[in-house]
Design a protein around this motif. Structure first.
Motif, PDB file in Angstrom:
ATOM      1  N   ALA A 249     -10.055  -4.406 -21.151  1.00 11.14           N
ATOM      2  CA  ALA A 249      -9.567  -3.353 -20.253  1.00 11.14           C
ATOM      3  C   ALA A 249      -9.942  -3.670 -18.813  1.00 11.14           C
ATOM      4  O   ALA A 249      -9.138  -3.462 -17.887  1.00 11.14           O
ATOM      5  N   TRP A 250     -11.152  -4.202 -18.631  1.00 13.84           N
ATOM      6  CA  TRP A 250     -11.569  -4.580 -17.276  1.00 13.84           C
ATOM      7  C   TRP A 250     -10.739  -5.766 -16.790  1.00 13.84           C
ATOM      8  O   TRP A 250     -10.267  -5.765 -15.642  1.00 13.84           O
ATOM      9  N   TRP A 251     -10.562  -6.775 -17.656  1.00 17.07           N
ATOM     10  CA  TRP A 251      -9.742  -7.943 -17.295  1.00 17.07           C
ATOM     11  C   TRP A 251      -8.340  -7.515 -16.875  1.00 17.07           C
ATOM     12  O   TRP A 251      -7.811  -7.981 -15.874  1.00 17.07           O
ATOM     13  N   ASP A 252      -7.738  -6.611 -17.636  1.00 17.82           N
ATOM     14  CA  ASP A 252      -6.375  -6.158 -17.339  1.00 17.82           C
ATOM     15  C   ASP A 252      -6.295  -5.373 -16.038  1.00 17.82           C
ATOM     16  O   ASP A 252      -5.218  -5.256 -15.445  1.00 17.82           O
ATOM     17  N   SER A 253      -7.435  -4.833 -15.589  1.00 17.48           N
ATOM     18  CA  SER A 253      -7.448  -4.062 -14.335  1.00 17.48           C
ATOM     19  C   SER A 253      -7.497  -4.947 -13.095  1.00 17.48           C
ATOM     20  O   SER A 253      -7.290  -4.461 -11.973  1.00 17.48           O
ATOM     21  N   LEU A 254      -7.771  -6.249 -13.304  1.00 18.10           N
ATOM     22  CA  LEU A 254      -7.887  -7.172 -12.174  1.00 18.10           C
ATOM     23  C   LEU A 254      -6.512  -7.577 -11.663  1.00 18.10           C
ATOM     24  O   LEU A 254      -5.516  -7.547 -12.392  1.00 18.10           O
ATOM     25  N   THR A 255      -6.476  -7.992 -10.415  1.00 18.99           N
ATOM     26  CA  THR A 255      -5.237  -8.540  -9.867  1.00 18.99           C
ATOM     27  C   THR A 255      -5.023  -9.937 -10.448  1.00 18.99           C
ATOM     28  O   THR A 255      -5.952 -10.558 -10.994  1.00 18.99           O
ATOM     29  N   GLU A 256      -3.803 -10.444 -10.351  1.00 18.83           N
ATOM     30  CA  GLU A 256      -3.534 -11.803 -10.839  1.00 18.83           C
ATOM     31  C   GLU A 256      -4.396 -12.815 -10.111  1.00 18.83           C
ATOM     32  O   GLU A 256      -4.831 -13.809 -10.694  1.00 18.83           O
ATOM     33  N   TRP A 257      -4.646 -12.588  -8.845  1.00 17.29           N
ATOM     34  CA  TRP A 257      -5.483 -13.514  -8.060  1.00 17.29           C
ATOM     35  C   TRP A 257      -6.919 -13.494  -8.564  1.00 17.29           C
ATOM     36  O   TRP A 257      -7.541 -14.548  -8.730  1.00 17.29           O
ATOM     37  N   GLU A 258      -7.450 -12.316  -8.841  1.00 17.07           N
ATOM     38  CA  GLU A 258      -8.816 -12.217  -9.359  1.00 17.07           C
ATOM     39  C   GLU A 258      -8.926 -12.884 -10.733  1.00 17.07           C
ATOM     40  O   GLU A 258      -9.909 -13.577 -11.013  1.00 17.07           O
ATOM     41  N   GLN A 259      -7.922 -12.694 -11.574  1.00 23.98           N
ATOM     42  CA  GLN A 259      -7.921 -13.367 -12.872  1.00 23.98           C
ATOM     43  C   GLN A 259      -7.854 -14.880 -12.696  1.00 23.98           C
ATOM     44  O   GLN A 259      -8.523 -15.629 -13.424  1.00 23.98           O
ATOM     45  N   ALA A 260      -7.073 -15.322 -11.722  1.00 23.90           N
ATOM     46  CA  ALA A 260      -6.949 -16.760 -11.473  1.00 23.90           C
ATOM     47  C   ALA A 260      -8.272 -17.346 -10.992  1.00 23.90           C
ATOM     48  O   ALA A 260      -8.635 -18.478 -11.359  1.00 23.90           O
ATOM     49  N   VAL A 261      -9.002 -16.605 -10.183  1.00 28.41           N
ATOM     50  CA  VAL A 261     -10.305 -17.058  -9.689  1.00 28.41           C
ATOM     51  C   VAL A 261     -11.273 -17.248 -10.851  1.00 28.41           C
ATOM     52  O   VAL A 261     -11.960 -18.280 -10.963  1.00 28.41           O
ATOM     53  N   ILE A 262     -11.341 -16.266 -11.730  1.00 23.97           N
ATOM     54  CA  ILE A 262     -12.243 -16.351 -12.876  1.00 23.97           C
ATOM     55  C   ILE A 262     -11.836 -17.491 -13.800  1.00 23.97           C
ATOM     56  O   ILE A 262     -12.687 -18.251 -14.288  1.00 23.97           O
ATOM     57  N   THR A 263     -10.532 -17.646 -14.032  1.00 28.02           N
ATOM     58  CA  THR A 263     -10.050 -18.725 -14.886  1.00 28.02           C
ATOM     59  C   THR A 263     -10.393 -20.084 -14.302  1.00 28.02           C
ATOM     60  O   THR A 263     -10.863 -20.991 -15.011  1.00 28.02           O
ATOM     61  N   ALA A 264     -10.179 -20.239 -12.999  1.00 31.26           N
ATOM     62  CA  ALA A 264     -10.475 -21.516 -12.343  1.00 31.26           C
ATOM     63  C   ALA A 264     -11.965 -21.847 -12.427  1.00 31.26           C
ATOM     64  O   ALA A 264     -12.343 -22.983 -12.736  1.00 31.26           O
ATOM     65  N   ALA A 265     -12.813 -20.856 -12.166  1.00 29.55           N
ATOM     66  CA  ALA A 265     -14.256 -21.081 -12.222  1.00 29.55           C
ATOM     67  C   ALA A 265     -14.698 -21.422 -13.644  1.00 29.55           C
ATOM     68  O   ALA A 265     -15.544 -22.299 -13.848  1.00 29.55           O
ATOM     69  N   SER A 266     -14.115 -20.739 -14.625  1.00 26.56           N
ATOM     70  CA  SER A 266     -14.478 -20.985 -16.023  1.00 26.56           C
ATOM     71  C   SER A 266     -14.079 -22.390 -16.461  1.00 26.56           C
ATOM     72  O   SER A 266     -14.866 -23.107 -17.095  1.00 26.56           O
ATOM     73  N   HIS A 267     -12.857 -22.779 -16.142  1.00 25.51           N
ATOM     74  CA  HIS A 267     -12.400 -24.120 -16.519  1.00 25.51           C
ATOM     75  C   HIS A 267     -13.197 -25.204 -15.791  1.00 25.51           C
ATOM     76  O   HIS A 267     -13.489 -26.263 -16.364  1.00 25.51           O
ATOM     77  N   GLU A 268     -13.557 -24.930 -14.558  1.00 22.83           N
ATOM     78  CA  GLU A 268     -14.361 -25.895 -13.792  1.00 22.83           C
ATOM     79  C   GLU A 268     -15.719 -26.100 -14.455  1.00 22.83           C
ATOM     80  O   GLU A 268     -16.187 -27.232 -14.630  1.00 22.83           O
ATOM     81  N   GLU A 269     -16.366 -25.000 -14.836  1.00 19.36           N
ATOM     82  CA  GLU A 269     -17.684 -25.114 -15.456  1.00 19.36           C
ATOM     83  C   GLU A 269     -17.599 -25.674 -16.871  1.00 19.36           C
ATOM     84  O   GLU A 269     -18.511 -26.374 -17.322  1.00 19.36           O
ATOM     85  N   HIS A 270     -16.505 -25.391 -17.554  1.00 16.95           N
ATOM     86  CA  HIS A 270     -16.297 -25.965 -18.883  1.00 16.95           C
ATOM     87  C   HIS A 270     -16.337 -27.493 -18.805  1.00 16.95           C
ATOM     88  O   HIS A 270     -17.006 -28.155 -19.610  1.00 16.95           O
ATOM     89  N   ALA A 271     -15.653 -28.037 -17.818  1.00 22.34           N
ATOM     90  CA  ALA A 271     -15.662 -29.488 -17.630  1.00 22.34           C
ATOM     91  C   ALA A 271     -17.017 -29.976 -17.152  1.00 22.34           C
ATOM     92  O   ALA A 271     -17.533 -30.998 -17.633  1.00 22.34           O
ATOM     93  N   ALA A 272     -17.627 -29.239 -16.215  1.00 20.16           N
ATOM     94  CA  ALA A 272     -18.881 -29.682 -15.613  1.00 20.16           C
ATOM     95  C   ALA A 272     -20.013 -29.753 -16.632  1.00 20.16           C
ATOM     96  O   ALA A 272     -20.805 -30.703 -16.637  1.00 20.16           O
ATOM     97  N   GLN A 273     -20.111 -28.750 -17.496  1.00 18.16           N
ATOM     98  CA  GLN A 273     -21.202 -28.767 -18.468  1.00 18.16           C
ATOM     99  C   GLN A 273     -21.052 -29.936 -19.437  1.00 18.16           C
ATOM    100  O   GLN A 273     -22.032 -30.607 -19.777  1.00 18.16           O
ATOM    101  N   TYR A 274     -19.836 -30.195 -19.874  1.00 21.14           N
ATOM    102  CA  TYR A 274     -19.596 -31.330 -20.775  1.00 21.14           C
ATOM    103  C   TYR A 274     -19.939 -32.646 -20.087  1.00 21.14           C
ATOM    104  O   TYR A 274     -20.637 -33.497 -20.656  1.00 21.14           O
ATOM    105  N   GLU A 275     -19.482 -32.804 -18.866  1.00 19.77           N
ATOM    106  CA  GLU A 275     -19.731 -34.045 -18.134  1.00 19.77           C
ATOM    107  C   GLU A 275     -21.221 -34.228 -17.840  1.00 19.77           C
ATOM    108  O   GLU A 275     -21.744 -35.351 -17.906  1.00 19.77           O
ATOM    109  N   GLU A 276     -21.912 -33.140 -17.543  1.00 16.25           N
ATOM    110  CA  GLU A 276     -23.356 -33.206 -17.309  1.00 16.25           C
ATOM    111  C   GLU A 276     -24.081 -33.662 -18.572  1.00 16.25           C
ATOM    112  O   GLU A 276     -24.985 -34.507 -18.515  1.00 16.25           O
TER     113      GLU A 276
END
Length: 361
Positions: A249-276
């Motif tokens: 419900a909170w996710w759905d309340s966000l703007t598309e831009w806010e969702q995109a920010v969270i998605t980008a940060a999550s995917h970035e860290e997903h790669a970073a932790q594996y590479e580390e």
């Protein structure tokens, strides 16, 4: 890298982000994140803190991120209910911790004889895995994104050598998810403990063995003080990912831009932790062997065959749980065959021949 320097760097990074836009942060939407990892926990914990800081940084104050490590707001294994209820907006965890809610959650971390991290990424991002995850999480009022990966995990730490399937009988081992179900079929008494409680249980003798992650993360846990036998790649967690699970419900309340920010940060860290993890596992494996006298072992073929037979039973039982569990398993296994075949023929062939020619093993 020394632990003190690592933690100092991580703390400075998070602090710099928190101080970057204080005025804007106070006026933004609140995103409270609870984690299953202790604060400043090398590897998993510092990755979670890095993600929280990155979301705040990328949002430029639109999201006021509050991060709580395990036990600071709720217990590690209480984070699912905390977020599903809406008391907090997000958790960072391994979703296989929630198999008691639904066994399908295991597929969105790792399952026995399943996908490596590279294969899992392909499934999630390009073969419909994210849509399956959304379907399952949505039943619990959640939305999840991949936010970390450690690669193929170690078979575990044991206080004695295991040379046949019979040697597992009577062992007490910390191992969660469907991998724990496989071990149970071999006669292991399994428990699921938060990371911060494993060491004390191993040292006290409450458990005889534990799986955790891999050399980099495991080095700091000091399991070698109670268990000297360290088994390489296990069947239970060949790869996969960690989850940023959010209240839907909170996710759905966000703007598309806010969702995109969270998605980008999550995917970035997903790669970073594996590479580390890939960057540091070799270094810390050497430290475990040379500094702590750890004895590295590999499960023999008889044990692997026993794992395989038990895993077949576990998957059948998982499918019997519900129509959704069967649907997730069908989707996962079909894509594992397709993606895994190409991986084996190309990456697998190359790595095996490279290691043979160059004498890496």
């Amino acid at each position: 890298m020394e632990r003190r320097k690592f933690l100092k760097g991580a703390a400075l990074g998070a602090g710099a982000t928190a101080l970057a836009t204080p005025a804007l942060a106070q006026s933004g939407k609140t995103m409270t994140i609870v984690s299953t990892w202790p604060r400043d926990f090398p590897g998993l914990g510092t990755s979670a803190q890095r993600l929280a800081a990155r979301i705040a940084q990328l949002s430029d104050g639109a999201l006021n991120v509050e991060y709580f490590a395990a036990g600071e707001r709720v217990g590690a294994f209480d984070s699912f209910d905390e977020v599903a209820s809406g008391n907090s907006q997000a958790y960072i965890a391994a979703d296989y911790y929630w198999v008691g809610k639904h066994p399908g959650f295991a597929y969105f971390t790792a399952v026995p004889f399943g996908m490596t991290t590279t294969e899992w990424n392909a499934w999630i991002k390009f073969k419909g895995g994210q849509q399956m995850w959304d379907k399952l999480s949505g039943e619990f009022g959640l939305k999840a994104l991949p936010c970390g990966a450690t690669g193929t995990q170690a078979g575990g730490w044991f206080n004695k050598e295991v040379e046949s399937p019979d040697d597992f009988k009577g062992l007490k081992m910390r191992i969660p998810g469907l991998g724990g179900n496989v071990m149970s079929k071999l006669g292991v008494s399994t428990v699921s403990l938060p990371g911060g409680q494993i060491y004390e249980n191993l040292v006290s003798g409450a458990i005889d063995a534990t799986e955790w992650v891999g050399p980099y993360n495991d080095y700091f846990m000091k399991f070698y003080e109670a268990a000297k036998y360290y088994y390489t790649g296990g069947m239970h967690e060949p790869g996969g990912g960690l989850a940023l699970g959010m209240n839907k419900a909170w996710w759905d309340s966000l703007t598309e831009w806010e969702q995109a920010v969270i998605t980008a940060a999550s995917h970035e860290e997903h790669a970073a932790q594996y590479e580390e993890s890939m960057a540091l596992n070799g270094e810390y494996l050497n430290k475990l062997i040379d500094e702590q006298g750890v004895e590295v072992r590999a499960f023999n073929d008889d044990i692997w065959d026993a794992f395989g037979e038990a895993a077949t039973e576990v998957f059948a039982e998982t499918r019997d749980h519900s129509a959704l569990a069967a649907e997730i398993d069908d989707h996962f296994q079909t894509n594992l065959v397709e993606i895994g075949k190409a991986m084996a023929l190309f990456e697998g062939t190359f790595v095996n021949q490279r290691n043979r020619v160059r004498g890496l093993l």
